[in-house]
Design an enzyme around this catalytic site. Sequence first.
Site, PDB file in Angstrom:
ATOM      1  N   HIS A  22       0.846  -1.194   0.000  1.00  0.00           N
ATOM      2  CA  HIS A  22       0.000   0.000   0.000  1.00  0.00           C
ATOM      3  C   HIS A  22       0.880   1.242   0.000  1.00  0.00           C
ATOM      4  O   HIS A  22       2.124   1.141  -0.073  1.00  0.00           O
ATOM      5  CB  HIS A  22      -1.018  -0.041   1.147  1.00  0.00           C
ATOM      6  CG  HIS A  22      -0.430  -0.077   2.538  1.00  0.00           C
ATOM      7  ND1 HIS A  22       0.333   0.930   3.061  1.00  0.00           N
ATOM      8  CD2 HIS A  22      -0.502  -1.026   3.515  1.00  0.00           C
ATOM      9  CE1 HIS A  22       0.687   0.628   4.294  1.00  0.00           C
ATOM     10  NE2 HIS A  22       0.209  -0.569   4.592  1.00  0.00           N
ATOM     11  N   HIS A  25       3.997   1.412   2.358  1.00  0.00           N
ATOM     12  CA  HIS A  25       5.185   0.691   1.865  1.00  0.00           C
ATOM     13  C   HIS A  25       5.827   1.462   0.722  1.00  0.00           C
ATOM     14  O   HIS A  25       7.049   1.562   0.617  1.00  0.00           O
ATOM     15  CB  HIS A  25       4.812  -0.706   1.340  1.00  0.00           C
ATOM     16  CG  HIS A  25       4.076  -1.557   2.331  1.00  0.00           C
ATOM     17  ND1 HIS A  25       2.809  -2.027   2.096  1.00  0.00           N
ATOM     18  CD2 HIS A  25       4.425  -2.023   3.540  1.00  0.00           C
ATOM     19  CE1 HIS A  25       2.408  -2.741   3.134  1.00  0.00           C
ATOM     20  NE2 HIS A  25       3.376  -2.757   4.026  1.00  0.00           N
ATOM     21  N   CYS A 130       2.309 -13.290  22.542  1.00  0.00           N
ATOM     22  CA  CYS A 130       1.321 -12.698  21.629  1.00  0.00           C
ATOM     23  C   CYS A 130       1.584 -13.260  20.238  1.00  0.00           C
ATOM     24  O   CYS A 130       2.685 -13.078  19.692  1.00  0.00           O
ATOM     25  CB  CYS A 130       1.422 -11.175  21.634  1.00  0.00           C
ATOM     26  SG  CYS A 130       0.449 -10.433  20.306  1.00  0.00           S
ATOM     27  N   CYS A 133       2.421 -10.451  17.687  1.00  0.00           N
ATOM     28  CA  CYS A 133       3.813  -9.970  17.735  1.00  0.00           C
ATOM     29  C   CYS A 133       4.794 -11.112  17.487  1.00  0.00           C
ATOM     30  O   CYS A 133       5.971 -10.884  17.224  1.00  0.00           O
ATOM     31  CB  CYS A 133       4.143  -9.365  19.090  1.00  0.00           C
ATOM     32  SG  CYS A 133       3.146  -7.953  19.547  1.00  0.00           S
ATOM     33  N   CYS A 148      -2.492  -7.115  24.552  1.00  0.00           N
ATOM     34  CA  CYS A 148      -1.322  -6.615  23.835  1.00  0.00           C
ATOM     35  C   CYS A 148      -1.685  -5.245  23.267  1.00  0.00           C
ATOM     36  O   CYS A 148      -2.707  -5.096  22.607  1.00  0.00           O
ATOM     37  CB  CYS A 148      -0.946  -7.569  22.700  1.00  0.00           C
ATOM     38  SG  CYS A 148       0.119  -6.793  21.478  1.00  0.00           S
ATOM     39  N   HIS A 151      -1.944  -5.296  19.324  1.00  0.00           N
ATOM     40  CA  HIS A 151      -2.946  -6.129  18.653  1.00  0.00           C
ATOM     41  C   HIS A 151      -4.309  -6.169  19.340  1.00  0.00           C
ATOM     42  O   HIS A 151      -5.251  -6.754  18.811  1.00  0.00           O
ATOM     43  CB  HIS A 151      -2.401  -7.555  18.460  1.00  0.00           C
ATOM     44  CG  HIS A 151      -1.232  -7.576  17.525  1.00  0.00           C
ATOM     45  ND1 HIS A 151       0.065  -7.497  17.966  1.00  0.00           N
ATOM     46  CD2 HIS A 151      -1.184  -7.588  16.185  1.00  0.00           C
ATOM     47  CE1 HIS A 151       0.872  -7.480  16.912  1.00  0.00           C
ATOM     48  NE2 HIS A 151       0.147  -7.528  15.829  1.00  0.00           N
ATOM     49  N   LYS A 299      -3.409   5.550  11.360  1.00  0.00           N
ATOM     50  CA  LYS A 299      -2.340   4.976  10.555  1.00  0.00           C
ATOM     51  C   LYS A 299      -2.937   4.175   9.400  1.00  0.00           C
ATOM     52  O   LYS A 299      -3.865   3.396   9.598  1.00  0.00           O
ATOM     53  CB  LYS A 299      -1.479   4.044  11.421  1.00  0.00           C
ATOM     54  CG  LYS A 299      -0.308   3.475  10.645  1.00  0.00           C
ATOM     55  CD  LYS A 299       0.492   2.454  11.439  1.00  0.00           C
ATOM     56  CE  LYS A 299       1.586   1.860  10.563  1.00  0.00           C
ATOM     57  NZ  LYS A 299       2.196   0.666  11.112  1.00  0.00           N
ATOM     58  N   LYS A 302      -3.411  -2.311   6.724  1.00  0.00           N
ATOM     59  CA  LYS A 302      -4.346  -3.309   6.202  1.00  0.00           C
ATOM     60  C   LYS A 302      -5.401  -3.628   7.250  1.00  0.00           C
ATOM     61  O   LYS A 302      -6.588  -3.720   6.955  1.00  0.00           O
ATOM     62  CB  LYS A 302      -3.570  -4.580   5.842  1.00  0.00           C
ATOM     63  CG  LYS A 302      -4.414  -5.600   5.114  1.00  0.00           C
ATOM     64  CD  LYS A 302      -3.765  -6.952   5.139  1.00  0.00           C
ATOM     65  CE  LYS A 302      -4.529  -7.875   6.037  1.00  0.00           C
ATOM     66  NZ  LYS A 302      -4.075  -9.215   6.139  1.00  0.00           N
TER      67      LYS A 302
HETATM   68  N1  MSP Z   1       8.875  -7.390   8.000  1.00  0.00           N
HETATM   69  C1  MSP Z   1       9.026  -6.311   8.887  1.00  0.00           C
HETATM   70  C2  MSP Z   1      10.279  -5.531   8.601  1.00  0.00           C
HETATM   71  C3  MSP Z   1      11.554  -6.312   8.655  1.00  0.00           C
HETATM   72  S1  MSP Z   1      12.941  -5.366   8.190  1.00  0.00           S
HETATM   73  C4  MSP Z   1      14.247  -6.275   8.597  1.00  0.00           C
HETATM   74  C5  MSP Z   1       7.829  -5.379   8.765  1.00  0.00           C
HETATM   75  N2  MSP Z   1       7.122  -5.430   7.624  1.00  0.00           N
HETATM   76  S2  MSP Z   1       5.868  -4.507   7.255  1.00  0.00           S
HETATM   77  O1  MSP Z   1       5.312  -5.051   6.044  1.00  0.00           O
HETATM   78  O2  MSP Z   1       4.992  -4.381   8.359  1.00  0.00           O
HETATM   79  O3  MSP Z   1       6.465  -3.133   6.871  1.00  0.00           O
HETATM   80  C6  MSP Z   1       6.651  -2.110   7.811  1.00  0.00           C
HETATM   81  C7  MSP Z   1       7.186  -0.907   7.070  1.00  0.00           C
HETATM   82  O4  MSP Z   1       6.279  -0.549   6.001  1.00  0.00           O
HETATM   83  C8  MSP Z   1       7.319   0.351   7.881  1.00  0.00           C
HETATM   84  O5  MSP Z   1       8.480   0.397   8.657  1.00  0.00           O
HETATM   85  C9  MSP Z   1       7.292   1.389   6.779  1.00  0.00           C
HETATM   86  O6  MSP Z   1       8.507   1.361   6.092  1.00  0.00           O
HETATM   87  C10 MSP Z   1       6.211   0.854   5.865  1.00  0.00           C
HETATM   88  N3  MSP Z   1       4.868   1.273   6.289  1.00  0.00           N
HETATM   89  C11 MSP Z   1       3.800   0.467   6.524  1.00  0.00           C
HETATM   90  N4  MSP Z   1       2.712   1.250   6.838  1.00  0.00           N
HETATM   91  C12 MSP Z   1       3.056   2.547   6.800  1.00  0.00           C
HETATM   92  C13 MSP Z   1       2.368   3.754   6.997  1.00  0.00           C
HETATM   93  N5  MSP Z   1       1.073   3.820   7.272  1.00  0.00           N
HETATM   94  N6  MSP Z   1       3.072   4.901   6.880  1.00  0.00           N
HETATM   95  C14 MSP Z   1       4.406   4.908   6.589  1.00  0.00           C
HETATM   96  N7  MSP Z   1       5.082   3.778   6.399  1.00  0.00           N
HETATM   97  C15 MSP Z   1       4.449   2.584   6.499  1.00  0.00           C
HETATM   98  O7  MSP Z   1       7.594  -4.604   9.681  1.00  0.00           O
END
Ligand code: MSP
Length: 634
Positions: A22, A25, A130, A133, A148, A151, A299, A302
């Site tokens: 999304h 990311h 959890c 987590c 948690c 979650h 935020k 998903k």
């Molecule tokens: N798999 C772990 C990361 C491991 S790195 C060694 C993870 N994945 S995640 O799919 O949840 O991705 C988290 C990251 O996605 C955030 O740190 C950020 O880079 C990005 N984001 C996800 N949602 C976001 C927002 N709403 N706003 C900004 N960035 C976001 O955690």
Amino acid sequence: MRGVDRVFYITTPIYYVNSYPHLGHAYTTIIVDGLARYYRLKGYKVYFLTGTDEHGDKILKTAEERGKSAQEFVDEIAQAFRKTWDDLGITYDNFIRTTAENHKATVQYVLQTLYEKGEFYIDEYEGLYCYGCERFLTSKELDDKGLCKDHQKPPVKLREKNYFFNLEKYRSWLREFLLKEDPIYPRFYRDEVLNLLEEPLPPLCISRPKSRLPWGIELPFDSNYVTYVWFDALINYLSGIGFPHNPLWSSYWVNAHHVIAKDILKPHAIYWPIMLRALGLPPYRKLYVHGYWLVDSLKMSKSLGNVVDPLELSKQYGRDSLRYFLFREMAFGYDAEFSIDQFLRRYNSDLANDYGNLIYRTFNLIEKYFDGKVPPYSELKEEDYKYREVVEEAINKYLRLFEGLFFHQALEELWQAIRYSNVYIDHTAPWKEIKEGRADRAGTILRNLSSAIKAFALALRPILPESSEKILEFLSVGNVDYSVILNWDLPKEGASVSKGAPLFPRIEFREKVESKNSQGEEKSHMERELLSIEEFRKWDLRIGKIVFAEKIEGTDKLLRLEVLCPERRQIVSGIAQYYAPSELIGREVVIVANLKPAKIRGVLSEGMLLAVHDEKGLALIIPERETTPGAKIS
Ligand code: MSP
């Protein structure tokens, strides 16, 4: 310069494959792409790594829910991430997947090395686990209902034998590293981590019994266990550059930069440097941490179901427009709000109105009056030198700010010069010079402008790669780097110039307008005070062009403006908290021209600017296209 300074290694987080990509990311990936492009333009050898995090309980569960095997499921979503980045034009060098054999081998190498160094111990542990987590929680991580915090689910009591990593042993080293090397930016995130390091660090459980969680990388020294998903994931930053067997890895690792959002600060700021230290490797150079994209203050995620699809936006409005919005709208480190209205507002005002117009007008005049060839310079006048100074200052500031990740400010600085360019073309009026037989003067102005446009396009290449390329092509400049950014002899005299199609055509849209009474109900016509047309006609509303702006000393709200309407007049306006003086110069606004002059804080004010005030702050009312100062509004 030392060897390490000429390479630049940069990573995104590896994203979980339990959902499709999304805008959140895409933000991280696009920012990293911008930085990678910037350093390439500066002549660095860049390595840009992204990828997917594919192990763990959550992913296994999602696969089961969809009736797929884990491998089938992760293949599908990893492919969706890769395709999204390809469709968005992301220039990654490697896409790492944690289910790939080379990554597994690196993780097992790291586990074995640390095991042999005596870093792990086995222990029976009873705690609150959890599943969201995928780890045991401490009491601080529970809310007052015992759920948690992340979650909002009750953790489960689990008693298990597991392998643990003693983090506490490295706490004082980590504190010193964070203070001495200052690797976390913005600094308030470092301070958040230092705060956590005030108390002893609990041991990190690095294993999960295979009987409970089979979807992971097996511990090389105990086949009854797989490793904890974060332990596996962080190592991607090493496996992605070929650690330990490909000697290339060390040349990149010396200048490693990670970009993440604040949600995953702890594993990156605590576990990861400690893992590297225990392995005997130097820690990363910088950890850049940004805030969240929010939708209606929540935020984007998903689980909340409020995600925005970056591909849709880029298909509809163009990749560069999406990139511009993301770089311009978020102050790095802080949260930012996404709305389609704001996206379109930014597009229309900055890209269509300021930048697109400037390019089209300049190239159109060269096509029309100079046969599509860059005209020669004749004598430069004071106003031409002044213009160059404004452009040079803005470009230098922009580059400095970009490198420091102050992207929104960098763009603001550059846009001041872009807006000033429109003022320069208006004031010098090359079309008038032509009509009055001074083609050499018109040529000088247009060549000066073409060179500035080349500088803007080059500066913007990391953010607007496609349009920059087109503009440089229109100017026959070709594939140049930052070394020629302020070369006023480029484009060369006689080079062909074509105006092409407008790069950022205006997008018409209807903003959501609210009209509610104090009870939050829609107001009826009857409730509003109605004016007769005669009363309305008494208002003398006109377009004014701001040509000068400064803060009034001793106040924090007031600006002194000089406005062409068409005569020059002075207006005192209470907008200093929303607009910097430099941002206003060259803007056309709506003014009430027949207000009785009044003195505000001792300064004469001959009119009033119209603006709208809503929950997001204040916005000036500006005409939809460039108009004429003094034109009457009816
Ligand atoms: N798999 C772990 C990361 C491991 S790195 C060694 C993870 N994945 S995640 O799919 O949840 O991705 C988290 C990251 O996605 C955030 O740190 C950020 O880079 C990005 N984001 C996800 N949602 C976001 C927002 N709403 N706003 C900004 N960035 C976001 O955690």
